[in-house]
Every structure is written in C-alpha cells, then in structure tokens.
Design a protein around this motif. Structure first.
Motif, short mmCIF file in Angstrom:
data_model
loop_
_atom_site.label_atom_id
_atom_site.label_comp_id
_atom_site.label_asym_id
_atom_site.label_seq_id
_atom_site.Cartn_x
_atom_site.Cartn_y
_atom_site.Cartn_z
N VAL A 35 0.85 -1.20 0.00
CA VAL A 35 0.00 0.00 0.00
C VAL A 35 0.88 1.25 0.00
N GLY A 36 1.92 1.26 0.82
CA GLY A 36 2.81 2.42 0.89
C GLY A 36 3.54 2.67 -0.42
N ALA A 37 3.91 1.60 -1.11
CA ALA A 37 4.65 1.76 -2.37
C ALA A 37 3.75 2.18 -3.52
N THR A 38 2.47 1.86 -3.44
CA THR A 38 1.58 2.16 -4.56
C THR A 38 0.61 3.31 -4.28
N GLY A 39 0.55 3.77 -3.04
CA GLY A 39 -0.39 4.83 -2.67
C GLY A 39 0.07 6.20 -3.11
N SER A 40 -0.79 7.17 -2.92
CA SER A 40 -0.49 8.56 -3.24
C SER A 40 0.67 9.05 -2.37
N GLY A 41 1.66 9.65 -3.01
CA GLY A 41 2.86 10.08 -2.29
C GLY A 41 2.58 10.98 -1.11
N THR A 42 1.78 12.01 -1.31
CA THR A 42 1.48 12.95 -0.23
C THR A 42 0.73 12.28 0.91
N LEU A 43 -0.26 11.47 0.58
CA LEU A 43 -1.02 10.77 1.61
C LEU A 43 -0.13 9.81 2.39
N MET A 44 0.72 9.07 1.69
CA MET A 44 1.60 8.11 2.36
C MET A 44 2.59 8.82 3.29
N TRP A 45 3.13 9.97 2.85
CA TRP A 45 4.03 10.74 3.71
C TRP A 45 3.30 11.27 4.93
N ASP A 46 2.06 11.74 4.74
CA ASP A 46 1.28 12.25 5.88
C ASP A 46 0.99 11.13 6.89
N ILE A 47 0.60 9.96 6.38
CA ILE A 47 0.34 8.82 7.27
C ILE A 47 1.63 8.41 7.98
N SER A 48 2.73 8.33 7.23
CA SER A 48 4.02 7.94 7.79
C SER A 48 4.46 8.91 8.88
N ASP A 49 4.35 10.21 8.61
CA ASP A 49 4.74 11.21 9.60
C ASP A 49 3.89 11.10 10.87
#
Length: 161
Positions: free
Chosen positions: A108-122
């Motif tokens: 999911v992290g590799a294929t998801g939207s970059g901005t959304l994945m960074w926000d979730i990760s942060d």
C-alpha cells in the motif's frame, strides 16, 4: 547498541552532510529559495547536482535513498517482529500475521499517493513516540542494569588484549 549507532549515523552524519551540501551549493539563493522545490528531496538533488559534475548528484541521492529505504524497511520489520514475539510470548501465529500485515502495508505504501503516504508515515512515526516515552520511566532501571551487565561482560575481553 546498534540502535544507538544507527540513529547517530543517520541523524548526525548523513543529515548534516545533506544540510551542509544544500547550504554550501547556493540552491537556497535561487529564486524562491527552498519553497521553489516541490520537496526537500528535490533541494538535496539540486544541491548535489550543483556540487558534483553533470547529474551524478541526483543518481547518488537516488541510490542512497534506495539503500536507506531498504535498510529502514528491514530494520522496522525486525524490530516489529521482535516486539510482537515478545508481547505474544513467541506465538508463531501472531508472528505470521505480523509478517503478512507488514507486507500488505509495504505494498500500500509503495503504490499509494505520495502525499497521503508521507502524511500517514509522519503521523504514525510521531505516534510511536508515545508508547516509547511512557515505557522509558519504568524501564530505566532495567536498561541501566542490562547496559552495566553488557559492559561488565566485555571488560574481561579488553583486559586480555
């Protein structure tokens, strides 16, 4: 001991080299400064491309990010699996479920939207501080005891040499 060393290398050495490269290269003096870049990574690539010949700087950043991301994923997988093994008293089913969920989250992290994945990760990285900070106080005595025991066991080896 390795956890302390890796944080030192990553945070103090690598981040300092990157920051100094961005500051010394002059890319911040360009029109719009840091805001002109779509991401902080773009500023680092521009800085390394300015200092190194051609576009080799960008290639070095890409290779470095590849190894950093791979080592981070492997490290977090190991830490997470070790924690779940401890919490579940080494239950094989729990460890298997963790591995499956971890792989799915990586996809999911590799294929998801970059901005959304960074926000979730942060957000999740910030939330990881809560259980760690809560556990620090009751575990301080255990950490001191284990560290002292570790160095006491290492002392005889040093004296033989």
């Amino acid at each position: 001991m390795w956890g302390v060393f890796e944080v030192f290398i990553d945070t103090i050495i690598i981040c300092t080299i990157t920051a100094l490269t961005v500051l010394v290269s002059g890319v911040l003096g360009t029109e719009g400064g840091l805001a002109a870049f779509s991401s902080k990574g773009a500023a680092a690539v521009a800085a390394f491309n300015t200092i190194l010949p051609g576009t080799i700087g960008g290639t070095i950043i890409q290779i470095s990010l590849l190894f950093f991301a791979l080592s981070t994923i492997l490290g977090w997988s190991y830490y997470g699996e070790s924690c779940w093994a401890y919490l579940s008293k080494n239950n094989k089913v729990v460890n298997y479920i963790f591995k499956v969920v971890f792989i799915l989250v990586c996809i999911v992290g590799a294929t998801g939207s970059g901005t959304l994945m960074w926000d979730i990760s942060d957000t999740l990285n910030g939330l990881m501080a809560l259980p760690n900070l809560i556990a620090l106080l009751p575990l301080t005595g255990v950490v001191v005891k284990l560290t002292k025991d570790y160095f006491d066991r290492k002392q005889p080896d040093l004296r033989k040499k």
